[in-house]
Motif scaffolding. Structure first.
Motif: not given
Length: 124
Positions: A27-36
């Motif tokens: 639900r709260t995707f916007s609080i996660y930093a992401m990486g590859w």
């Protein structure tokens, strides 16, 4: 719990392009930093690129800088890795990862959740 699903991998000739996507079920995707990250056969998993929670900050490894672009659409819970001018050396399984922090990170241990990976093969 965050589930990540990568897509967009495949076979491409050298010099070609692919766009990888990573969809997150949270639900709260916007609080996660992401990486590859990526892992070639017989090699360690290595950092490729990262993006902050808002998308305002990105960080790339030297070997993809100026060729790859990482972006995110928080309304769609998705990050995109646009890969241009691919080389055979880019052949690997590409993994999406999420961390419960706002800023970018380049170390595997900084990430809390991982996808299953998508294969990218670049032919010469």
């Amino acid at each position: 719990q965050v589930q990540l699903a990568e897509s967009g991998g495949g076979l491409v000739q050298a010099g070609g392009s692919l766009r990888l996507s990573c969809a997150a079920s949270v639900r709260t995707f916007s609080i996660y930093a992401m990486g590859w990250f990526r892992q070639a056969p017989g090699k360690e998993r290595e950092f490729v690129a990262a993006i902050s929670f808002s998308g305002g900050s990105t960080y790339y490894s030297d070997f993809v800088k100026d060729r790859f672009t990482l972006s995110r659409d928080n309304a769609k819970n998705t990050v995109y890795l646009q890969m241009n001018n691919l080389h055979p050396g880019d052949t690997a399984v590409y993994y999406c990862a999420a961390r419960r922090e706002w800023g970018v990170a380049a170390t595997r241990s900084d990430y809390d959740y991982w996808g299953q990976g998508t294969q990218v093969t670049v032919s010469s």
